[in-house]
Design an enzyme around this catalytic site. Structure first.
Site, PDB file in Angstrom:
ATOM      1  N   ARG B 143     -15.656  -9.413  57.368  1.00  0.00           N
ATOM      2  CA  ARG B 143     -15.565  -8.131  58.076  1.00  0.00           C
ATOM      3  C   ARG B 143     -14.303  -7.349  57.756  1.00  0.00           C
ATOM      4  O   ARG B 143     -14.137  -6.238  58.227  1.00  0.00           O
ATOM      5  CB  ARG B 143     -15.720  -8.368  59.569  1.00  0.00           C
ATOM      6  N   TRP B 264     -15.811 -15.870  67.287  1.00  0.00           N
ATOM      7  CA  TRP B 264     -16.107 -15.588  65.872  1.00  0.00           C
ATOM      8  C   TRP B 264     -15.927 -14.133  65.458  1.00  0.00           C
ATOM      9  O   TRP B 264     -15.965 -13.818  64.278  1.00  0.00           O
ATOM     10  CB  TRP B 264     -17.505 -16.084  65.507  1.00  0.00           C
ATOM     11  N   ASP B 324     -28.193 -17.316  74.813  1.00  0.00           N
ATOM     12  CA  ASP B 324     -27.453 -17.195  73.558  1.00  0.00           C
ATOM     13  C   ASP B 324     -26.906 -15.779  73.384  1.00  0.00           C
ATOM     14  O   ASP B 324     -26.882 -15.238  72.299  1.00  0.00           O
ATOM     15  CB  ASP B 324     -28.340 -17.569  72.364  1.00  0.00           C
TER      16      ASP B 324
END
Lengths: 285, 588
Positions: B143, B264, B324
């Site tokens: 990224r 993350w 999730d």
């Protein structure tokens, strides 16, 4: 370093490079290609004792030995492709035999340690499942002084070890309304759980029979191993076999014949025995 | 030459009436040594460079540049395009960094490029050698890089942090931040605050506990670590510091040791409150029935003291996450002008579908409103308690207890109402621009499934679009009310970051290949350009030689083609790519 070079390093074994061979990686090769190449490429799980694992830097295990014997009977050499387990075996089949991982590395000709079951096979039409060589089930290893009966429902108020993210883990966390939840102790591997059992940190370990027997080794006489079932959680036993890509049926037939012969002549049982594991033959139906 | 270039920049900045701070001057003097900490702190205001991920440490992704407007943007033309090369492409999710006439941009497969910002000529390229056996969960993306003094930094797929000389591309240091063999990976852009390089961790199928870690940017030596899950111990200067939360307060047994909460997506920093804000991932194991309790601090935002790694406050967006959802989305600091007051606020568009506005000094909830049309897991967020009002019957069941073959529909899908792609905030319009997706998931219990050769009862998921005509929606949200002011609907899911400017523009990319510009007030599409592959990176803008530039990476990939279920089928014909596109508005 260019991308091309990096990819080659990722993809090809040192042996292949040393031999000057540039193997084709486009897809799993049917029997003729394997014979012509003189080498069978076999996918085995990474860090999966007692089936495939590193001991003193060497890849060993039940699956590793069986694959080598299969290659010998085919009259070709062997090359292992170590496979990091994905979320499910369906992912592993894709990465190992019919498509390859998107990171590169290609596919193998055959994959070891694949569940052999009709329904599962139908859900994975890109692969052919064949040659089951072991019936697996879950087992309990216990310290008989602290846990007198080998029954999950009768587990006393004692800690019990499991491998993290394993089926026994999920079962024990949820079983009996969560009664055991606070006593489940998680280990990265079953050998670590068994070491904890010996040291007295846990009173029992729940894992597959192969895992727990292999980890115990000689210590099995102090810590009896008993098969267990997980009520409500499907069948507690299943079969393990091999897989190839769906275009490689001729390879599956040849390897299937070899596995049948190895089962027949006791070679398979011998390999299991070498790693301290009971070979459970699959009853013919 | 460099000095001349800088002088031009400063002159144009003055001409634009933006003022000339002493911080700006230090940039001019320090071109050869690279950006100082003050330069990084001033990045949101400086217009001649893009020094941080987020275009400012608060990550507003707002540029004060105003040459490009809804009227002038039609003159925005491509200047050059740079190919990442190689035979492997896949997702390009980077945000470029621009410093001293050089663009630093990361590519898929852990590659970093330095490119001349004027000509597109490559200065150097670093290809990280990836070991066999890495298992990144969600494509081989990166990224973006960080820059500080004479080094550029980026994280790699084998969970290392690499520092390179910014002028030569030579490795200065390379540190392992986690074990790739245990399934860890790293894809987020690092954050640099007060000489510390601060990272999260990602991946890890199991056995993972999220952490935020600070290292000395000069040497890479670890300074502090802060685990995100209650019961785990932090470290400071090599010694145990304090425990995160309280042991077994929101976790049973020893589950906290492997409780998830991976960080993350990295974090943001607010110089005003001197706090780092890091989002944390979902708890483990997946089946929430196995881990009763809130499972702190998973699916949360943590405010952390950059000096020592202590947690100042937390806000949990999805207590006891069973979908999730994660809580990794960025918290963007901004001034909330409400009822005549200016509140130091932070906003987060969570994967769970709610847009949260918090008091960033203490983590107290100010407002929470849905930013997608369908949310099945909670009715609302109770503004008094700060907790969701669950719809209990829509929590996925325990696999062993559930009816066989029963399928439950849940929205948003596990890829989130907003995934990794960063939103933008404009202090000019007082609006947030949020890249959202309208999708849900079928969850069912599989009769039998297998993992690493063992059988169990698992859950199956497939992602489904909610509407026939669009999935992606770029939405302008008023943080005072939570109201959606305008929206742009896109057929494919949006997966790229957003940029907004003082020139009343909003930029974002689409998987169809376009970089698009919208009127920031009305949402009217005013410009687009097809880059040849899907755009899933984050655009940036800066000024160079008196002209306004825009850059974005192009290259379709990311999690959608891998995990998108039915949606993956819709986008399977998009070609992959890998290039950096640079545009400018030429002088009249």
């Amino acid at each position: 370093m260019t991308d091309l070079t990096r990819r080659q390093l990722l993809s090809f074994s040192a042996a292949a490079l040393a031999a000057g061979a540039i193997p084709r990686r486009a897809g799993a090769r049917p029997l003729d290609d394997v014979t012509a190449a003189g080498r069978l490429r076999v996918a085995v799980y990474r860090d999966n004792p007692p089936f495939s694992f590193h001991r003193d830097g060497t890849l060993v295990g039940v699956d590793v030995d069986l694959a080598r014997t299969i290659a010998e009977r085919l009259g070709v050499g062997i090359e292992y492709m170590e496979l990091t387990a994905g979320e499910t075996v369906a992912d592993d089949l894709r990465n190992a035999v019919w498509k390859g991982h998107y990171l590169g590395g290609g596919v193998a000709d055959i994959m070891m340690h694949v569940p052999y079951e009709k329904e599962f096979g139908l859900r994975n039409p890109e692969a052919v499942l064949f040659a089951p060589y072991q019936r697996e089930h879950f087992a309990l290893a216990r310290n008989p002084m602290r846990m007198t009966q080998p029954m999950l429902a009768a587990l006393p108020d004692e800690p019990v070890g499991v491998e993290i993210d394993s089926i026994p883990d999920f079962f024990l966390l949820g079983a009996f309304g969560g009664r055991l939840r606070d006593r489940v102790v998680h280990y990265m591997t079953i050998p670590l759980a068994v070491a904890a059992l010996e040291k007295g940190e846990v009173a029992a370990v729940v894992a597959t029979q192969s895992q727990v027997e292999a980890a115990l080794g000689e210590r099995v006489k102090n810590f009896p191993v008993t098969p267990v079932t997980f009520p409500g959680m499907m069948t507690s036993s299943w079969d393990i076999g091999l897989a190839v890509k769906d275009n490689s049926r001729d390879l599956a037939y040849a390897v299937g014949d070899i596995v049948a012969a190895l089962l027949e002549d006791g070679t398979v049982a011998g390999v299991f025995g070498k790693y301290g594991v009971t070979h459970n033959a699959i009853p013919t139906e | 030459m460099k000095r001349l270039f800088r002088t031009c920049l400063l002159a144009s900045a003055m001409a634009a009436g933006l003022g000339l701070s002493t911080l700006g001057l230090s940039t001019a003097a320090g071109a050869a040594e690279g950006p100082s900490n003050d330069d990084l702190l001033n990045d949101a205001k400086s217009t001649g460079d893009v020094l941080t991920y987020g275009m400012g440490l608060q990550a507003q992704r707002f540029s004060p540049l105003d040459k490009l407007t809804p009227d002038t943007v039609k003159g925005l033309i491509p200047v050059w395009s740079f190919s990442f090369g190689g035979e492997k492409q896949r997702g390009q999710e980077a945000q470029p960094i621009v410093h001293d006439g050089t663009i630093y941009v990361t590519g898929s497969y852990s590659r970093l490029y330095a490119v001349d910002a004027k000509t597109g000529q490559k200065k150097w390229q670093y290809d990280h050698r990836l070991p066999e056996g890495i298992m990144p969960c969600c494509d081989v993306v990166n990224r973006g890089a960080a820059i500080y003094k004479d080094k550029v930094y980026f994280a790699t797929l084998d969970a290392r942090l690499v520092a390179l000389n910014k002028d030569t591309g030579k490795v200065v240091w390379s540190k392992k931040i986690a074990d790739y063999q245990a399934g860890f990976s790293a894809t987020a852009a690092p954050l640099i605050v007060d000489g510390k390089i601060i990272t999260g961790n990602s991946g890890g199928e199991f056995g993972v506990v999220g952490a935020v870690e600070a290292r000395d940017a000069e040497t890479g030596e670890l300074i502090w670590t802060r685990p995100t899950v209650e019961g785990n111990m932090g470290t400071l200067n090599g010694k145990e510091s304090t425990m995160t939360g309280k042991l077994n307060a929101s976790w049973s047994g020893d589950l906290y040791k492997t409780g998830g909460g991976a960080t993350w997506l990295g974090g943001t920093y607010d110089p005003e409150t001197k706090m780092l804000f890091f989002g944390t991932g979902n708890p483990a194991p997946w089946n929430s029935h196995l881990r009763p309790g809130d499972n702190l601090y998973t699916s949360s935002t943590l405010a952390i003291d950059p000096a020592n790694g202590e947690i100042k406050w937390h806000y949990q967006t999805t207590p006891h996450d069973g979908w999730d959802f994660d809580g990794v989305n960025e918290l963007v600091s901004f001034d909330l002008k409400k009822d005549g007051q200016v509140i130091k606020a932070g906003a987060k568009a969570d994967r769970n579908g709610f847009f949260y506005v918090l008091d960033r000094t203490n983590g107290k909830l100010i407002n929470a409103s849905p930013f997608v049309t369908k949310i099945t897991w909670a009715k609302e967020i109770d503004l008094k308690t700060g907790r969701p009002v669950y719809v209990d019957e829509n929590r996925p069941g325990a696999p062993e207890a559930a009816e066989k073959g029963k399928s439950v529909f849940a929205a948003p899908a596990f890829l989130g109402a907003k995934n990794w792609m960063p939103m933008a905030y404009s202090p000019a319009t007082d609006l947030f621009y949020v890249p959202a997706n309208e999708w849900g998931m079928d969850i069912w219990n599989e009769p039998i499934t297998y993992k690493k050769g063992a059988a169990y009862l698992g859950a199956g998921f497939t992602i489904k679009p909610l509407y026939n005509d669009y999935i992606g929606a770029l939405r302008a949200i008023d943080p005072k009310t939570g109201k959606i002011v305008w929206e742009y609907k896109n057929p494919a899911p949006l997966w790229g970051g957003v940029l907004t400017t003082a020139g009343n523009l909003v930029f974002t990319g689409t998987p169809e290949g376009y970089l698009k510009a919208f009127d920031a007030k009305s949402g009217k599409e005013v410009w687009h350009f097809n880059t040849g592959s899907g755009v899933v990176g984050s655009p940036v803008t800066w000024e160079q030689d008196g002209e306004q530039y825009v850059a974005v990476v192009s290259g379709w990939g990311g999690a959608v083609p891998l995990w998108g279920g039915d949606v993956a089928k819709l986008v399977k014909d998009i070609n992959q790519g890998g290039s950096l596109w640079v545009f400018k508005l030429p002088k009249a």
